[in-house]
Scaffold this active site. Structure first.
Site, short mmCIF file in Angstrom:
data_model
loop_
_atom_site.label_atom_id
_atom_site.label_comp_id
_atom_site.label_asym_id
_atom_site.label_seq_id
_atom_site.Cartn_x
_atom_site.Cartn_y
_atom_site.Cartn_z
N HIS A 36 -23.34 -35.27 54.66
CA HIS A 36 -23.28 -35.38 52.96
C HIS A 36 -22.16 -36.30 52.67
O HIS A 36 -21.67 -35.96 51.42
CB HIS A 36 -22.95 -33.85 52.51
N ASP A 38 -22.62 -39.63 52.85
CA ASP A 38 -23.46 -40.98 52.54
C ASP A 38 -23.72 -41.24 51.10
O ASP A 38 -23.27 -42.21 50.52
CB ASP A 38 -24.62 -41.17 53.61
N GLY A 124 -38.78 -31.13 60.42
CA GLY A 124 -37.89 -30.19 59.80
C GLY A 124 -36.89 -29.69 60.63
O GLY A 124 -36.68 -28.58 60.63
N LEU A 127 -33.73 -34.04 62.08
CA LEU A 127 -33.62 -35.02 63.12
C LEU A 127 -34.31 -36.57 62.41
O LEU A 127 -34.72 -37.26 63.05
CB LEU A 127 -33.93 -35.06 64.32
N SER A 128 -34.61 -36.24 61.14
CA SER A 128 -34.83 -37.32 60.42
C SER A 128 -36.52 -37.84 60.60
O SER A 128 -36.51 -39.09 60.55
CB SER A 128 -33.95 -38.63 60.48
N SER A 130 -38.64 -37.51 58.67
CA SER A 130 -39.24 -38.20 57.54
C SER A 130 -38.86 -39.77 57.26
O SER A 130 -39.52 -40.79 56.99
CB SER A 130 -38.90 -37.54 56.27
N ASP A 174 -30.09 -41.71 57.17
CA ASP A 174 -31.19 -41.65 58.07
C ASP A 174 -31.90 -43.03 58.17
O ASP A 174 -32.18 -43.56 59.21
CB ASP A 174 -32.11 -40.59 57.39
N TYR A 223 -30.03 -28.99 48.61
CA TYR A 223 -29.46 -30.33 49.02
C TYR A 223 -29.05 -31.20 47.70
O TYR A 223 -28.23 -32.02 47.62
CB TYR A 223 -30.63 -31.10 49.74
#
Ligand code: GLA
Length: 382
Positions: A36, A38, A124, A127-128, A130, A174, A223
């Protein structure tokens, strides 16, 4: 199970009756430290993992975009280029719709294409998955249109997709690591300048990732709420971003700031310092120092940023115990579930795996999924 590449190719033949013209991959990532930070213009230290999202692509004479998601029961989406691209209910489809729209809005000329997508990055899990999917699709669309997009630009387009189309106010970590990673290395990323400094991860250092079994979703409100709290704290201190706040200022200017916002800011300020120190510890092989910093990072996420959950705290403690303070373990990613990462001497891998198997069960009563990863190369041809 077949690899993501094999599934994407097989689905392409099945759905489109021909061979894909090109194959692209983009990796998921694990963040070693710097959580958190970035979107506060701070520092992060992620590496790419040897798990990819894979896209098979070919030209289309049919709809502008036809896409099949192998991992969602071969669900299909079709849409035309232009202003009419809007989000739909199927979450996965919005990463594809979004990157198409964002690339077009950025002036990149796309051509009609058919695609299949598959991923080995668990969904989900923090580990990115998306970011890997969005970068792989973006590069595939550029590739089939005969264009090469600079990796940093592609990362920014993928981030904008999440921010503007999917509704997650995520930072750049990410996407940037998925696009720019190098094998055998973590990157110390300055999220303000986007400078990436490689930090070698020696062969005798292992990265162990264990999934708590609790799914995490950045699109949940918590988030975005953390991000708003950080921005409000930055306004209180009169700085452009919490990156600009030194530890002394944090305390000196505290009056008038509520307790929660103060703790959010303290996490970010101390986490930035820990991230810089951790990059140095890794570089100099000081695994004991790295372990201390990872433990402090976890405690700060638990107590100040309040993004861990009890099962994650337990898993982190289970993974740290066999290390005897040489290397460490902490939650990785956005939080509220997902994975714990340990960075440890390779000789400790069996002991960590044993401890997880013996002492941890997911909320469903199952053993945790565990991956021992090598830092991998960034996005490219599959
Ligand atoms: C998610 C976001 C990132 C970053 C991390 C927390 O992975 O996508 O931008 O904020 O959470 O460090």
């Amino acid at each position: 199970m077949q690899t993501a590449k094999a599934r994407a190719v097989a689905a392409f033949r099945r759905h489109f009756g021909t061979e894909p013209a090109m194959l692209f991959r983009a990796p998921g990532r694990v963040n070693l430290i710097g959580e958190h930070t970035d979107y506060n213009d701070g520092f992060v230290l992620p590496c790419a993992i040897d798990r990819d999202a894979v896209v098979a692509i070919g030209p289309s004479n049919d709809a502008d975009i036809s896409v099949v998601a192998c991992d969602v029961d071969d669900a299909r989406d079709q849409f035309a280029f232009g202003d009419t691209i809007v989000p739909v209910a199927a979450g996965w489809a919005n990463y594809v719709r979004g990157i198409v729209k964002i690339m077009q809005d950025d002036g990149i000329a796309l051509v009609p294409a058919q695609l299949t997508i598959a991923a080995d990055v668990p969904l989900g899990s923090g580990l990115s998955s998306s970011a890997a999917l969005t970068i792989a699709v973006g590069n595939a669309l550029a590739g089939i249109a005969g264009q090469a997009i600079d990796p940093t630009r592609m990362a920014l387009l993928a981030q904008r997709t999440e921010n503007l189309f999917v509704g997650c106010a995520c930072g750049i970590m990410d996407q940037l690591i998925s696009a720019r990673a190098a094998a055998g290395q973590a990157l110390l990323i300055d999220c303000r300048s986007l400078d990436c400094a490689p930090v070698a991860i020696p062969d005798d250092v292992a990265i162990i990732i264990a999934h708590s079994g609790i799914r995490h979703a950045n699109t949940d409100g918590a988030y975005n709420e953390r991000r708003r709290q950080c921005e409000a704290a930055a306004r209180h201190y009169g700085v452009a971003a919490l990156r600009d706040l030194a530890e002394e200022q944090l305390l000196a200017g505290r009056a008038g700031l509520d307790e929660t916002s103060f703790r959010r800011a303290r996490h970010v300020v101390t986490e930035n310092a820990r991230t810089l120190a951790a990059a140095q510890a890794l570089e100099t092989g000081d695994m004991a120092r790295l372990g201390q910093l990872m433990a402090q990072s976890h405690a700060s996420m638990r107590d100040d940023f309040e993004i861990t959950v009890p099962a994650i705290d337990q898993l982190a403690a289970i993974m740290a115990t066999p290390l005897d303070a040489i290397g460490g373990a902490r939650m990785t990613g956005g939080g509220f579930g997902g994975c714990v990462v340990a960075v440890a001497p390779a000789s400790k891998v069996p002991a960590v795996l044993d401890a997880i198997a013996r002492d941890y069960r997911t909320p469903a009563g199952l053993p945790a999924d565990v991956f021992v990863c090598r830092p991998s190369a960034g996005a490219g041809l599959a």
